[in-house]
Structures are given as C-alpha cells and as structure tokens.
Scaffold this active site. Structure first.
Site, PDB file in Angstrom:
ATOM      1  N   VAL A 117       0.865  -1.185   0.000  1.00  0.00           N
ATOM      2  CA  VAL A 117       0.000   0.000   0.000  1.00  0.00           C
ATOM      3  C   VAL A 117       0.903   1.237   0.000  1.00  0.00           C
ATOM      4  CG1 VAL A 117      -1.811   1.260   1.208  1.00  0.00           C
ATOM      5  CG2 VAL A 117      -1.814  -1.251   1.237  1.00  0.00           C
ATOM      6  N   HIS A 137       3.182   3.782   6.197  1.00  0.00           N
ATOM      7  CA  HIS A 137       2.597   3.235   7.426  1.00  0.00           C
ATOM      8  C   HIS A 137       3.664   2.511   8.215  1.00  0.00           C
ATOM      9  CE1 HIS A 137       2.002   0.488   4.040  1.00  0.00           C
ATOM     10  NE2 HIS A 137       2.216  -0.500   4.882  1.00  0.00           N
TER      11      HIS A 137
HETATM   12  P1  5GP Z   1       2.854  -3.104   3.338  1.00  0.00           P
HETATM   13  O1  5GP Z   1       3.165  -4.423   2.679  1.00  0.00           O
HETATM   14  O2  5GP Z   1       2.442  -2.077   2.329  1.00  0.00           O
HETATM   15  O3  5GP Z   1       3.943  -2.647   4.261  1.00  0.00           O
HETATM   16  O4  5GP Z   1       1.628  -3.389   4.291  1.00  0.00           O
HETATM   17  C1  5GP Z   1       0.310  -3.190   3.909  1.00  0.00           C
HETATM   18  C2  5GP Z   1      -0.546  -3.826   4.985  1.00  0.00           C
HETATM   19  O5  5GP Z   1      -1.861  -3.367   4.814  1.00  0.00           O
HETATM   20  C3  5GP Z   1      -0.580  -5.352   4.911  1.00  0.00           C
HETATM   21  O6  5GP Z   1      -0.095  -5.903   6.142  1.00  0.00           O
HETATM   22  C4  5GP Z   1      -2.056  -5.659   4.658  1.00  0.00           C
HETATM   23  O7  5GP Z   1      -2.506  -6.810   5.356  1.00  0.00           O
HETATM   24  C5  5GP Z   1      -2.741  -4.406   5.141  1.00  0.00           C
HETATM   25  N1  5GP Z   1      -3.987  -4.117   4.444  1.00  0.00           N
HETATM   26  C6  5GP Z   1      -4.193  -4.180   3.097  1.00  0.00           C
HETATM   27  N2  5GP Z   1      -5.457  -3.847   2.814  1.00  0.00           N
HETATM   28  C7  5GP Z   1      -6.060  -3.549   3.989  1.00  0.00           C
HETATM   29  C8  5GP Z   1      -7.386  -3.126   4.327  1.00  0.00           C
HETATM   30  O8  5GP Z   1      -8.274  -2.952   3.500  1.00  0.00           O
HETATM   31  N3  5GP Z   1      -7.644  -2.922   5.645  1.00  0.00           N
HETATM   32  C9  5GP Z   1      -6.682  -3.100   6.609  1.00  0.00           C
HETATM   33  N4  5GP Z   1      -7.044  -2.867   7.880  1.00  0.00           N
HETATM   34  N5  5GP Z   1      -5.434  -3.495   6.322  1.00  0.00           N
HETATM   35  C10 5GP Z   1      -5.123  -3.718   5.017  1.00  0.00           C
END
Ligand code: 5GP
Length: 117
Positions: free
Chosen positions: A95, A99
């Site tokens: 995403v 974060h």
């Molecule tokens: P990244 O890989 O970008 O560091 O982490 C993205 C995180 O966002 C992942 O751990 C994934 O499970 C979480 N995530 C993706 N879509 C959603 C969503 O719609 N709602 C929530 N609460 N978490 C999400």
C-alpha cells in the site's frame, strides 16, 4: 484516486480504528501477522519513506510515540514488539501510503531470513 488507507482514514472503508488524532490514524491490519498487528498511518498521503521531507520530521516522531503508547495499551511493551516500515518494491510494500507496522504478542523470530552470499 484515493489510497486504500485514505478511505479508511475518511471512514469510507471499514476498519478497527484504535487511535485517531489530527496527524495519524491507527487501525488493525486486516491480515494480521502477529496477535497484535497495528498500522500507524499519517492522515496526509506520503506514498513511501523515500517521499518524506524535512518538514515531516515531527510527524515521524509522532508516529513512533503513538506506536509506543499503543504497545503499552495492548500489553506488549515489556514482552517486546517490532516496528517495520516497508519502502518500495524490494521491501514488498503493498500500500503506497506510508505506514508503520506495530507487531507483537508472540516471539517474532529473526528479522529477515539470511541468504547465502
Ligand atoms: P505493506 O506491505 O504495504 O507494508 O503493508 C500493507 C498492509 O496493509 C498489509 O499488512 C495488509 O494486510 C494491510 N492491508 C491491506 N489492505 C487492507 C485493508 O483494507 N484494511 C486493513 N485494515 N489493512 C489492510
């Protein structure tokens, strides 16, 4: 187009929000990798850690302090936890809205699998 996390921050997509203030929103990860898995997200869109500017210094510090407080509230401050920020494709960032992952509630194992040189 809004990012997924912008929609959550705006209340347009459901999420379990555990903290909200003028600068950040924190909510439970939808696919938790540990018993406690919280995402701490700036309310303004910053796609990646590489997009941070000097003006964001206090925001980043605030994200860390919110993580500290949430770890205490979720009872993992003393047992321990890990804070992770993924940035760009090699990290597996999914995403593109900065974060901080707060993970804990079990032994988390080594940070990364070591690959042979
Ligand atoms: P990244 O890989 O970008 O560091 O982490 C993205 C995180 O966002 C992942 O751990 C994934 O499970 C979480 N995530 C993706 N879509 C959603 C969503 O719609 N709602 C929530 N609460 N978490 C999400």
């Amino acid at each position: 187009m809004s990012t997924l996390f912008e929609k959550i921050i705006a209340g347009e997509l459901p999420a379990t929000v555990v903290h909200r203030d003028a600068r950040v929103t924190a909510f439970l990860d939808i696919r938790p990798a540990a018993p406690v898995h919280i995402l701490i997200v700036p309310n303004k869109v910053i796609p990646t850690a590489d997009d941070l500017t000097d003006e964001d210094e206090s925001l980043v510090g605030h994200m860390m302090l919110v993580a500290r407080d949430l770890a205490r509230q979720h009872g993992i401050a003393k047992s321990g936890y890990r804070l992770i920020v993924n940035c760009n494709p090699d990290s597996g960032q999914e995403v593109y809205h900065l974060h901080l992952h707060l993970l804990g509630g079990r032994p988390l194992g080594p940070l990364l699998q070591r690959t042979s040189a």
